[in-house]
Design an enzyme around this catalytic site. Structure first.
Site, PDB file in Angstrom:
ATOM      1  N   CYS A 181      -0.514   3.540  -6.035  1.00  0.00           N
ATOM      2  CA  CYS A 181      -1.250   2.427  -5.442  1.00  0.00           C
ATOM      3  C   CYS A 181      -2.472   2.964  -4.713  1.00  0.00           C
ATOM      4  O   CYS A 181      -2.386   3.979  -4.031  1.00  0.00           O
ATOM      5  CB  CYS A 181      -0.299   1.755  -4.474  1.00  0.00           C
ATOM      6  SG  CYS A 181      -1.097   0.723  -3.280  1.00  0.00           S
ATOM      7  N   GLY A 219       0.736  -1.262   0.000  1.00  0.00           N
ATOM      8  CA  GLY A 219       0.000   0.000   0.000  1.00  0.00           C
ATOM      9  C   GLY A 219       0.761   1.305   0.000  1.00  0.00           C
ATOM     10  O   GLY A 219       0.137   2.350  -0.101  1.00  0.00           O
ATOM     11  N   GLY A 222       2.832   2.566  -2.292  1.00  0.00           N
ATOM     12  CA  GLY A 222       3.294   3.014  -3.612  1.00  0.00           C
ATOM     13  C   GLY A 222       2.635   4.300  -4.100  1.00  0.00           C
ATOM     14  O   GLY A 222       1.507   4.633  -3.715  1.00  0.00           O
TER      15      GLY A 222
HETATM   16  P1  5GP Z   1       6.691   3.768  -5.646  1.00  0.00           P
HETATM   17  O1  5GP Z   1       8.186   3.668  -5.652  1.00  0.00           O
HETATM   18  O2  5GP Z   1       6.168   4.299  -6.935  1.00  0.00           O
HETATM   19  O3  5GP Z   1       6.157   4.496  -4.456  1.00  0.00           O
HETATM   20  O4  5GP Z   1       6.142   2.283  -5.479  1.00  0.00           O
HETATM   21  C1  5GP Z   1       6.409   1.269  -6.426  1.00  0.00           C
HETATM   22  C2  5GP Z   1       5.696   0.011  -6.014  1.00  0.00           C
HETATM   23  O5  5GP Z   1       4.264   0.204  -5.981  1.00  0.00           O
HETATM   24  C3  5GP Z   1       5.853  -1.162  -6.961  1.00  0.00           C
HETATM   25  O6  5GP Z   1       7.111  -1.764  -6.885  1.00  0.00           O
HETATM   26  C4  5GP Z   1       4.714  -2.064  -6.533  1.00  0.00           C
HETATM   27  O7  5GP Z   1       5.036  -2.831  -5.398  1.00  0.00           O
HETATM   28  C5  5GP Z   1       3.644  -1.067  -6.132  1.00  0.00           C
HETATM   29  N1  5GP Z   1       2.602  -0.959  -7.170  1.00  0.00           N
HETATM   30  C6  5GP Z   1       2.751  -0.754  -8.491  1.00  0.00           C
HETATM   31  N2  5GP Z   1       1.564  -0.680  -9.123  1.00  0.00           N
HETATM   32  C7  5GP Z   1       0.626  -0.863  -8.181  1.00  0.00           C
HETATM   33  C8  5GP Z   1      -0.802  -0.917  -8.198  1.00  0.00           C
HETATM   34  O8  5GP Z   1      -1.459  -0.720  -9.221  1.00  0.00           O
HETATM   35  N3  5GP Z   1      -1.392  -1.173  -7.004  1.00  0.00           N
HETATM   36  C9  5GP Z   1      -0.690  -1.373  -5.856  1.00  0.00           C
HETATM   37  N4  5GP Z   1      -1.371  -1.664  -4.746  1.00  0.00           N
HETATM   38  N5  5GP Z   1       0.639  -1.291  -5.796  1.00  0.00           N
HETATM   39  C10 5GP Z   1       1.289  -1.049  -6.938  1.00  0.00           C
END
Ligand code: 5GP
Length: 350
Positions: free
Chosen positions: A189, A184, A186
């Protein structure tokens, strides 16, 4: 019903306390790490930061750009068999360490069949595999990790995502070398909004790292890093690897078109469980589920190397503030202090 009363922390809740240091400059800090993986027995040496296995950031171009700098990328799951075989076989010719690219897969039959075919054709060229599901708490997932471990004793397996120590231990016992941590946090996300499920990321890192290290395993902190200081906090909390999506989006090496709005250039970035991704790969959002990701436009930022300098410079500087000559020492020298304010934003947010 049960309420857990102990405080759980996110990056925004803490700062790292400075400590006396004999380091003359941040250029004296070594942010590479060496690991021997618990199950595969193989050795890793590099900067333990990787691009997320999302359509946009988990590309061959990103793996190549980051690989030349000693970092890695987890490739997205949607490349075709032939493309993957060609890419992995080309790594030695490009003089890239094999750790520059993780093969990614889910736990479906089609994922398994493609993986088996690629392994059959590319053989030892694939060394790093990421078995990735949104919810790593299912029995099916644990069984899948066990099966891949039994069939491939020499592969370096990263598996997730989870956020608690109990399941981290279970995954390591099932055969994972690295457990991927984060539910959660991301940038694109929406799981917490849609389900109410999650865990503050810094506490998840601290607790899962403790569990993993006790068994000789490692963790990869996945998601929620917004500024370089968040990576320093993740490493300080015990993360061995860090995965980043949003911070690496918007670059030349990212997939997707550049779009123009009011004379400014942007690149599309979307969650892998977003409506956009499901429409692209699954013919839409299935009736029984909801999208758990969103799509955003990220300002175009040119080649990723520019951003890398900021990220790595920030982590190096954090090490000098606490007197850590090597990244490995950062967690031992980290004391977090709880805070109510991080930044002075009187002149805006940047
Ligand atoms: P960020 O670095 O952008 O904060 O987080 C990246 C991570 O967000 C990814 O490696 C993956 O674990 C998560 N993530 C990517 N797409 C989605 C999505 O559509 N839903 C959710 N719940 N998590 C995502």
């Amino acid at each position: 019903m049960h309420i857990e009363e102990s405080i759980k922390l996110d990056f925004k809740d803490v700062l790292i306390r400075p400590k006396r240091s004999t380091l003359p400059s941040r250029s004296n800090v070594d942010i590479r790490r060496e690991f021997i993986f618990h199950h595969s027995g193989k050795k890793y040496f590099g900067i333990p930061i990787m691009a997320a296995n999302m359509d946009s950031t988990g590309t061959f171009e990103m793996a190549t750009a980051l690989g030349t700098q000693g970092l890695s990328a987890a490739l997205h799951k949607h490349y075709a068999e032939n493309e993957l075989v060609g890419f992995f076989q080309s790594l030695p010719q490009k003089n890239l360490p094999r750790s520059s690219a993780f093969y990614s897969m889910g736990v479906g039959q089609a994922d398994y069949d493609k993986f088996t075919a690629v392994m059959h054709r590319a053989g030892d060229a694939v060394e790093y595999v990421c078995i990735d599901v949104a919810n790593g708490y299912t029995e099916r997932f644990i069984q899948f990790v066990k099966k891949v471990r039994n069939e491939h004793p020499h592969l370096i397996i990263m598996a997730g995502n989870v956020v608690t120590g109990d399941i981290t231990e279970e995954l390591i016992l099932a055969g994972a070398d690295i457990v991927k941590v984060g539910i959660g946090p991301g940038s694109v996300c929406t799981t917490r909004k849609m389900t109410g499920v999650g865990y503050p990321q810094l506490s998840a890192i601290i607790e899962c790292a403790d569990a993993a290290h006790g068994l000789g395993g490692l963790i990869c902190a996945d998601g929620g890093c917004v500024v370089p200081g968040d990576l320093a906090k993740a490493f300080g909390g015990g993360a061995d690897f860090i995965m980043v999506g949003g911070m690496l989006a918007g670059h030349d090496e990212c997939a997707g078109d550049t779009v123009e709005r009011d004379g400014k250039k942007y690149k599309r970035f979307y969650g892998m469980s977003s409506r956009t991704a499901m429409e692209k790969y699954a013919g839409g959002v299935a009736q029984y589920r909801a999208s758990e990701g969103k799509e955003v436009l990220v300002e175009y930022r040119g080649p990723v190397i520019n951003t890398l300098q900021d990220i790595l410079g920030g982590v190096r500087s954090a090490c000098t503030y606490v007197g850590a000559r090597k990244l490995k020492e950062l967690t031992k020298r980290t004391t977090f202090i709880r805070v109510t304010q991080q930044l002075n934003e009187v002149f805006g947010k940047s």
